[in-house]
Design an enzyme around this catalytic site. Sequence first.
Site, PDB file in Angstrom:
ATOM      1  N   ARG A 100     -13.607 -13.827   5.334  1.00  0.00           N
ATOM      2  CA  ARG A 100     -12.174 -14.074   5.354  1.00  0.00           C
ATOM      3  C   ARG A 100     -12.067 -15.136   4.585  1.00  0.00           C
ATOM      4  NH1 ARG A 100      -7.958 -15.056  10.594  1.00  0.00           N
ATOM      5  NH2 ARG A 100      -8.327 -12.545  10.656  1.00  0.00           N
ATOM      6  N   HIS A 127      -6.754  -6.037   4.639  1.00  0.00           N
ATOM      7  CA  HIS A 127      -7.255  -5.746   6.189  1.00  0.00           C
ATOM      8  C   HIS A 127      -7.445  -4.896   7.005  1.00  0.00           C
ATOM      9  CE1 HIS A 127      -7.640  -8.336   9.728  1.00  0.00           C
ATOM     10  NE2 HIS A 127      -7.497  -8.668  10.141  1.00  0.00           N
ATOM     11  N   GLN A 130      -8.638  -4.473  10.591  1.00  0.00           N
ATOM     12  CA  GLN A 130      -6.982  -4.693  11.911  1.00  0.00           C
ATOM     13  C   GLN A 130      -6.290  -3.519  11.521  1.00  0.00           C
ATOM     14  OE1 GLN A 130      -5.514  -7.276  13.427  1.00  0.00           O
ATOM     15  NE2 GLN A 130      -4.562  -5.422  14.344  1.00  0.00           N
ATOM     16  N   ASP A 221       4.153  -8.665  12.405  1.00  0.00           N
ATOM     17  CA  ASP A 221       3.502  -9.396  11.834  1.00  0.00           C
ATOM     18  C   ASP A 221       3.545 -10.564  11.961  1.00  0.00           C
ATOM     19  OD1 ASP A 221       0.942 -11.231  10.734  1.00  0.00           O
ATOM     20  OD2 ASP A 221       1.002 -10.233   9.077  1.00  0.00           O
ATOM     21  N   CYS A 260      -0.167  -7.155  14.923  1.00  0.00           N
ATOM     22  CA  CYS A 260      -1.197  -8.134  14.823  1.00  0.00           C
ATOM     23  C   CYS A 260      -1.517  -9.204  15.293  1.00  0.00           C
ATOM     24  CB  CYS A 260      -2.206  -8.066  12.959  1.00  0.00           C
ATOM     25  SG  CYS A 260      -0.766  -8.870  11.922  1.00  0.00           S
ATOM     26  N   ARG A 288      -9.943  -4.047  18.168  1.00  0.00           N
ATOM     27  CA  ARG A 288     -10.230  -4.668  16.725  1.00  0.00           C
ATOM     28  C   ARG A 288     -11.830  -4.586  17.252  1.00  0.00           C
ATOM     29  NH1 ARG A 288      -8.479  -8.723  14.240  1.00  0.00           N
ATOM     30  NH2 ARG A 288     -10.131  -8.325  12.872  1.00  0.00           N
TER      31      ARG A 288
HETATM   32  N1   CP Z   1      -4.840 -10.459  13.343  1.00  0.00           N
HETATM   33  C1   CP Z   1      -5.887 -11.174  13.362  1.00  0.00           C
HETATM   34  O1   CP Z   1      -6.848 -10.867  12.335  1.00  0.00           O
HETATM   35  O2   CP Z   1      -6.030 -11.938  14.105  1.00  0.00           O
HETATM   36  P1   CP Z   1      -7.184 -13.550  13.808  1.00  0.00           P
HETATM   37  O3   CP Z   1      -5.925 -14.370  12.965  1.00  0.00           O
HETATM   38  O4   CP Z   1      -6.247 -14.230  15.048  1.00  0.00           O
HETATM   39  O5   CP Z   1      -8.717 -13.275  13.659  1.00  0.00           O
HETATM   40  N1  NVA Z   2      -0.729 -11.845   7.029  1.00  0.00           N
HETATM   41  C1  NVA Z   2      -1.127 -12.610   8.459  1.00  0.00           C
HETATM   42  C2  NVA Z   2      -2.228 -11.769   9.061  1.00  0.00           C
HETATM   43  C3  NVA Z   2      -2.894 -12.481  10.277  1.00  0.00           C
HETATM   44  C4  NVA Z   2      -3.481 -11.153  10.983  1.00  0.00           C
HETATM   45  C5  NVA Z   2      -2.231 -13.657   7.489  1.00  0.00           C
HETATM   46  O1  NVA Z   2      -1.993 -13.331   6.334  1.00  0.00           O
HETATM   47  O2  NVA Z   2      -1.874 -14.891   7.969  1.00  0.00           O
END
Ligand code: CP
Ligand code: NVA
Length: 303
Positions: A100, A127, A130, A221, A260, A288
């Site tokens: 990430r 993502h 997701q 989101d 999400c 997930r």
């Molecule tokens: N939806 C998602 O990726 O959640 P987190 O940021 O908690 O991993």
């Molecule tokens: N769009 C959000 C998704 C979190 C899972 C972010 O990037 O923070």
Amino acid sequence: MKNLLTGMEMTQQQALDLIALGKDLKANPAKYAQELAGKSVVTLFEKQSLRTRVTFDIGVNKLGGHVVYLDQANGAMGSREDVKDFAANISRWADCIVARVYDHKTLLEMQQYSSVPVINSLCDLYHPCQAMADFLTISQQYDDVSKVKLAYIGDGNNVTHSLFIAGAILGATVTAVCPIGHSPDAQVMKAAEAIAAENGGSISVTNNIEDIKGYDVVYGDTWLSMGDDTPLEQIKAKFMPYQINQELLDLTGIKHVLHCQPAHRGLDITSEVMDGPASLIFDQAENRMHIQNAIMLTLMKGK
Ligand code: CP
Ligand code: NVA
């Protein structure tokens, strides 16, 4: 398929196979309990996480494997040592890297210098884990996902892009309803449109909620993604009309709700809807784990 960085690596058949495997992993966990025995997965996080961190860790454990979690406290990538050395070292020990990151370019560099599969677990642009969990969740309600009309509502961001890409691959209809000035990235949209044209799908953007009347699923989101330090007060009035609430469901006739998460109750979604009968949000969070296990098994087998 060697890595999963954007989602565009997948053919329609590969995406359908991943969804089918995800469903089987969910239904028959004992069958897969030793599939990753003796294997190790490094999960790297430059940003915060609840779902992604926990689902990869517990997911790998359920397959008999082992996870090593690395965050910024272990030295920010590219600062204590180069990203390429990070990737080259880790791939000598681990069988898969899940990362990430802030900048998609970091993943491209990791992929170049890693001899093991690299999985994007969120970056500025995509993502994919997701979106695949989301389509697994949708496919549990609708036999033919290519007939599904999905409306994403809110900020055009990494999640929007990945829904466009996965939807395009699967031949679904995906519309993003975004406030003016918050549309998804034009280049990513162009790429998704080309994929949709091949698979009979449809990708579009609007700022008018009326355009999603008759859709099947609405998806939310956070309005402010990680790394975006715009004060909430600055965008709140602009985004409030795009809240997922009962009024929106009544207006559009939409039957199912996804988000999400993290959700911001009272902002991007109301508690009434999040906890109500239309919500698939916690199934989605559970999924997930199942889809990521399907992705890891597929990529690590292919290696
Ligand atoms: N939806 C998602 O990726 O959640 P987190 O940021 O908690 O991993
Ligand atoms: N769009 C959000 C998704 C979190 C899972 C972010 O990037 O923070």
